[in-house]
Design a protein around this motif. Structure first.
Motif, PDB file in Angstrom:
ATOM      1  N   UNK B 310      36.233  33.694  44.086  1.00 15.23           N
ATOM      2  CA  UNK B 310      37.163  32.604  43.787  1.00 15.23           C
ATOM      3  C   UNK B 310      37.686  32.629  42.350  1.00 15.23           C
ATOM      4  N   UNK B 311      36.858  32.939  41.398  1.00 11.79           N
ATOM      5  CA  UNK B 311      37.332  32.885  40.013  1.00 11.79           C
ATOM      6  C   UNK B 311      37.949  34.204  39.570  1.00 11.79           C
ATOM      7  N   UNK B 312      37.287  35.307  39.873  1.00 11.94           N
ATOM      8  CA  UNK B 312      37.790  36.600  39.394  1.00 11.94           C
ATOM      9  C   UNK B 312      38.984  37.079  40.211  1.00 11.94           C
ATOM     10  N   UNK B 313      39.132  36.499  41.431  1.00 16.58           N
ATOM     11  CA  UNK B 313      40.287  36.861  42.239  1.00 16.58           C
ATOM     12  C   UNK B 313      40.226  38.277  42.776  1.00 16.58           C
ATOM     13  N   UNK B 314      39.051  38.880  42.759  1.00 12.62           N
ATOM     14  CA  UNK B 314      38.919  40.243  43.260  1.00 12.62           C
ATOM     15  C   UNK B 314      38.121  40.237  44.547  1.00 12.62           C
ATOM     16  N   UNK B 315      38.421  41.230  45.384  1.00 14.18           N
ATOM     17  CA  UNK B 315      37.658  41.362  46.616  1.00 14.18           C
ATOM     18  C   UNK B 315      36.369  42.096  46.301  1.00 14.18           C
ATOM     19  N   UNK B 316      35.290  41.570  46.808  1.00 20.30           N
ATOM     20  CA  UNK B 316      33.999  42.220  46.577  1.00 20.30           C
ATOM     21  C   UNK B 316      33.063  41.843  47.711  1.00 20.30           C
ATOM     22  N   UNK B 317      31.924  42.506  47.751  1.00 28.34           N
ATOM     23  CA  UNK B 317      30.973  42.164  48.804  1.00 28.34           C
ATOM     24  C   UNK B 317      30.187  40.927  48.378  1.00 28.34           C
ATOM     25  N   UNK B 318      29.645  40.246  49.390  1.00 25.48           N
ATOM     26  CA  UNK B 318      28.789  39.099  49.112  1.00 25.48           C
ATOM     27  C   UNK B 318      27.616  39.496  48.231  1.00 25.48           C
ATOM     28  N   UNK B 319      27.151  40.736  48.439  1.00 26.77           N
ATOM     29  CA  UNK B 319      26.002  41.215  47.687  1.00 26.77           C
ATOM     30  C   UNK B 319      26.241  41.260  46.185  1.00 26.77           C
ATOM     31  N   UNK B 320      27.498  41.323  45.794  1.00 27.39           N
ATOM     32  CA  UNK B 320      27.809  41.423  44.366  1.00 27.39           C
ATOM     33  C   UNK B 320      28.024  40.073  43.712  1.00 27.39           C
ATOM     34  N   UNK B 321      28.169  39.043  44.542  1.00 22.51           N
ATOM     35  CA  UNK B 321      28.579  37.762  43.988  1.00 22.51           C
ATOM     36  C   UNK B 321      27.548  37.196  43.003  1.00 22.51           C
ATOM     37  N   UNK B 322      26.270  37.328  43.340  1.00 23.46           N
ATOM     38  CA  UNK B 322      25.247  36.795  42.430  1.00 23.46           C
ATOM     39  C   UNK B 322      25.344  37.497  41.076  1.00 23.46           C
ATOM     40  N   UNK B 323      25.603  38.781  41.153  1.00 24.89           N
ATOM     41  CA  UNK B 323      25.734  39.545  39.918  1.00 24.89           C
ATOM     42  C   UNK B 323      26.918  39.053  39.085  1.00 24.89           C
ATOM     43  N   UNK B 324      28.036  38.804  39.760  1.00 24.26           N
ATOM     44  CA  UNK B 324      29.228  38.345  39.047  1.00 24.26           C
ATOM     45  C   UNK B 324      29.014  36.953  38.457  1.00 24.26           C
ATOM     46  N   UNK B 325      28.301  36.096  39.193  1.00 24.94           N
ATOM     47  CA  UNK B 325      28.043  34.756  38.660  1.00 24.94           C
ATOM     48  C   UNK B 325      27.132  34.838  37.435  1.00 24.94           C
ATOM     49  N   UNK B 326      26.151  35.732  37.491  1.00 22.37           N
ATOM     50  CA  UNK B 326      25.269  35.902  36.338  1.00 22.37           C
ATOM     51  C   UNK B 326      26.083  36.375  35.133  1.00 22.37           C
ATOM     52  N   UNK B 327      27.011  37.262  35.420  1.00 20.23           N
ATOM     53  CA  UNK B 327      27.874  37.788  34.371  1.00 20.23           C
ATOM     54  C   UNK B 327      28.730  36.677  33.765  1.00 20.23           C
ATOM     55  N   UNK B 328      29.325  35.842  34.639  1.00 21.08           N
ATOM     56  CA  UNK B 328      30.185  34.768  34.149  1.00 21.08           C
ATOM     57  C   UNK B 328      29.368  33.758  33.347  1.00 21.08           C
ATOM     58  N   UNK B 329      28.133  33.527  33.792  1.00 21.81           N
ATOM     59  CA  UNK B 329      27.270  32.620  33.038  1.00 21.81           C
ATOM     60  C   UNK B 329      27.002  33.194  31.645  1.00 21.81           C
ATOM     61  N   UNK B 330      26.747  34.486  31.585  1.00 22.30           N
ATOM     62  CA  UNK B 330      26.486  35.078  30.272  1.00 22.30           C
ATOM     63  C   UNK B 330      27.745  35.038  29.408  1.00 22.30           C
ATOM     64  N   UNK B 331      28.910  35.193  30.015  1.00 22.52           N
ATOM     65  CA  UNK B 331      30.160  35.129  29.230  1.00 22.52           C
ATOM     66  C   UNK B 331      30.383  33.701  28.712  1.00 22.52           C
ATOM     67  N   UNK B 332      29.996  32.715  29.508  1.00 23.10           N
ATOM     68  CA  UNK B 332      30.104  31.339  29.027  1.00 23.10           C
ATOM     69  C   UNK B 332      29.132  31.107  27.859  1.00 23.10           C
ATOM     70  N   UNK B 333      27.902  31.579  28.021  1.00 22.06           N
ATOM     71  CA  UNK B 333      26.904  31.359  26.966  1.00 22.06           C
ATOM     72  C   UNK B 333      27.297  32.062  25.664  1.00 22.06           C
ATOM     73  N   UNK B 342      31.197  27.977  38.442  1.00 24.15           N
ATOM     74  CA  UNK B 342      30.248  28.123  39.553  1.00 24.15           C
ATOM     75  C   UNK B 342      30.981  28.552  40.821  1.00 24.15           C
ATOM     76  N   UNK B 343      30.226  29.124  41.751  1.00 20.84           N
ATOM     77  CA  UNK B 343      30.814  29.750  42.939  1.00 20.84           C
ATOM     78  C   UNK B 343      31.153  28.727  44.016  1.00 20.84           C
ATOM     79  N   UNK B 344      32.439  28.552  44.249  1.00 16.39           N
ATOM     80  CA  UNK B 344      32.883  27.627  45.296  1.00 16.39           C
ATOM     81  C   UNK B 344      33.357  28.445  46.488  1.00 16.39           C
ATOM     82  N   UNK B 345      32.707  28.221  47.608  1.00 21.84           N
ATOM     83  CA  UNK B 345      33.008  28.991  48.811  1.00 21.84           C
ATOM     84  C   UNK B 345      33.967  28.219  49.688  1.00 21.84           C
ATOM     85  N   UNK B 346      34.953  28.929  50.225  1.00 25.20           N
ATOM     86  CA  UNK B 346      35.916  28.198  51.073  1.00 25.20           C
ATOM     87  C   UNK B 346      35.931  28.745  52.482  1.00 25.20           C
TER      88      UNK B 346
END
Ligand code: SF4
Lengths: 215, 346
Positions: B310-333, B342-346
């Motif tokens: 939802x945020x990065x606008x890229x297609x990826x597997x579900x398996x990668x989403x946790x990794x991307x969220x961790x990354x975004x959290x670190x970029x925020x910090x 945070x990950x909003x699923x539609x």
């Protein structure tokens, strides 16, 4: 020989030679690898490593009458860098042996000067360690399978020195620069970790989040 | 795009894992049963009594492949860590925020808001898929829960103190789980859900959820570690020795999407059956060996499905989403983002 009193302090602050190369490719990549300790192995880095492993496995050998030192640890306190040289040939005779660095590279010569700077950094280390002038070295590309001679002229030395300083400043500050999306990103193994497109000019997350929460 | 890498799940007791060149080899009773190139792996999870060579462990540590030991039912026991473990500057930033309640709430409320929004989406999907064929009373209950959760997300993003946030989160969980039985299509009374129970799970649905949450927790923990965050220091979940609070925080967004939906699919499509569980004395229930394999395979498949981030606008597997969220959290910090998306699923 006993280390000079300030040597240990200096040793703490040395930065790896490879960081110079990363910095010239992209300062953010350098920060992601050397500050954030992120790295992603893609095809290119795996291949590069295998190439190095092949080179490393060699023992000092003699080819064309030239003795070659393999995987030689190097450092320069003047530049504040340390690392390893793939191969250093000893040119000249008798008491006047001049080290001649040779670096093996994947692919073909590149327009940015990262490879030349890396080699020059090695040369500056060798000058400091061997106490002699090193004016020339070579890059060996596997495509085409050819040696390119590199002269360590003043311009290249200045660029190397300036880059070493910038890397030191960046690593000391511990701050990662924002990405700048560029055509190098396509070949960057850290693109997924970097997210250059999304984070170049990041959205207002708050607004994005609230909008997405609705509907 | 970062590749989706596989996790190897080893469930055969007494299997021996070793390194052969750039491969991992799985041996059982001295015979080779499988082999895979290490560079295609993200993690290796061993359930139960499984051995591994030091050379393999070292190679995993070096390549950042998460190597963990879990009990047969998925309880985390130990993991192998190499010399490269995170980045102290990022961790300091994380601790500073964690020590500051006001700043922690700013992260935690988006996590909770996303979780509740995702719970709401689970209900919306149930209504969409089976709404018409459900009894009217069920439809009404689902609609009421959906409306309440939607409303609650709006309240959550305005919360400014952690206690109220945790309170609302608990309320939302109660509302969501109160209609959980209506998600279950199985006629088998064995799959009645009796409210969330964990230690031990008291019914089959809870046993399944607990196992999936353990897998999800493991993935979240590795994702955090791989971006250099400390999985033990959370924002929503308070510090407690031995608890991976930040992994629990990160999991919240994914529980409904990854674990709950998968549990429902497995039950509703009769991929797991009543006989796949063992009922222990004292009321605890766990999954059988063979059923665990079914669940692990389904989990792998789920992680291979593609979604648009939802945020990065890229297609990826579900398996990668946790990794991307961790990354975004670190970029925020690190101050590169103005808030944590945070990950909003539609
Ligand atoms: S993706 Fe682009 S901006 Fe990011 S580190 Fe690589 S080269 Fe630099």
């Amino acid at each position: 020989m006993m280390p000079k009193p300030d040597q240990r302090q200096d040793e703490e602050n040395l930065v790896p030679v490879s960081a110079l190369q990363h910095y010239l490719f992209c300062p953010r990549q350098c920060a992601l690898i050397h500050i954030e300790q992120q790295w992603a192995e893609n095809g290119a880095t795996v291949e590069g490593r295998l190439l190095h492993e092949r080179v490393d496995s060699g023992v000092p050998d003699r080819k064309r009458g030239v003795r070659t030192l393999r995987t030689l640890p190097i450092r320069s306190f003047a530049l504040g860098i340390y690392g390893k040289a793939d191969a250093v040939e000893l040119h000249g005779t008798g008491s006047t042996l001049i080290p001649y660095p040779v670096e093996y590279k994947r692919g073909s010569p590149k327009p940015h000067h990262a490879d030349e700077v890396q080699l020059c950094a090695q040369a500056l280390c060798l000058e400091e360690m061997f106490g002699c002038a090193v004016s020339e070295g070579a890059l060996f590309y596997d495509r085409p399978h050819r040696r390119t001679t590199v002269q360590f002229d003043q311009d290249l030395r200045d660029l190397t020195q300036k880059t070493a300083q910038k890397v030191q400043d960046m690593l000391a500050a511990g701050k990662t620069p924002q990405p700048v999306w560029n055509k190098g990103c396509k070949h960057c193994s850290l693109e997924a970790i970097c997210q250059p497109r999304r984070l170049e000019k990041p959205l207002c997350v708050e607004k994005w989040f609230l909008e997405n929460l609705e509907d | 795009m970062r590749k989706h890498l596989n996790t190897i799940y080893v469930t055969t007791e007494d299997a021996w894992l070793r390194k052969d060149g750039a491969n991992i080899v799985v041996e059982v009773e001295g015979k080779e049963r499988g082999r895979a190139p290490l560079h295609l792996l993200e993690g290796i999870m061993c359930f139960g009594r499984i051995g591994a060579s030091p050379a393999l462990l070292a190679a995993c540590a070096e390549a950042g492949i998460a190597f963990s030991y879990l009990s047969p039912i998925g309880r985390f026991l130990a993991r192998v860590e190499g010399p490269r473990s995170g980045n102290v500057l990022l961790r300091r930033a994380q601790y500073r925020v964690a020590d500051d309640n006001t700043r922690s709430v700013l992260i935690a409320r988006y996590i909770v808001a996303a979780k509740v929004a995702n719970q709401r989406t689970v209900i919306r999907r149930v209504l969409r898929d089976y709404g018409a064929s459900s009894p009217e009373a069920s439809q009404k209950a689902l609609q009421a829960a959906e409306a309440w959760l939607t409303d609650t997300t709006r309240r959550i993003v305005k919360v400014t103190d952690m206690d109220s946030l945790r309170g609302i989160e608990g309320e939302a969980a109660r509302v969501y789980f109160s209609v959980f039985n209506l998600f279950i299509r199985s006629e088998d009374p064995a799959f009645q859900f009796g409210g969330r129970s964990r230690r031990p799970p008291l019914d089959r649905v809870n046993a399944l959820l607990s196992f999936l949450y353990a897998l999800l927790g493991h993935d979240c923990r590795s994702a955090l570690e791989s971006v250099g965050l400390d999985p033990q220091v959370g924002f929503l979940h308070a510090d407690r020795p031995g608890r991976t609070s930040l992994a629990l925080d990160l999991m919240e967004e994914f529980r409904p999407v990854l674990a709950d939906r998968l549990a429902l699919n497995l039950i509703n499509r009769a991929q797991v059956r009543a006989a796949d569980f063992t009922c222990h004395e004292g009321g605890g229930i766990t999954l059988h060996d063979d059923a665990r394999k079914t669940v692990l395979t389904a989990w792998q498949e789920r992680k291979k499905q593609e979604i648009r981030h939802p945020f990065l606008g890229e297609t990826m597997t579900f398996g990668l989403v946790a990794h991307m969220q961790a990354l975004l959290l670190s970029r925020y910090l690190r101050g590169e983002l103005d808030a944590y998306p945070a990950f909003i699923w539609k």
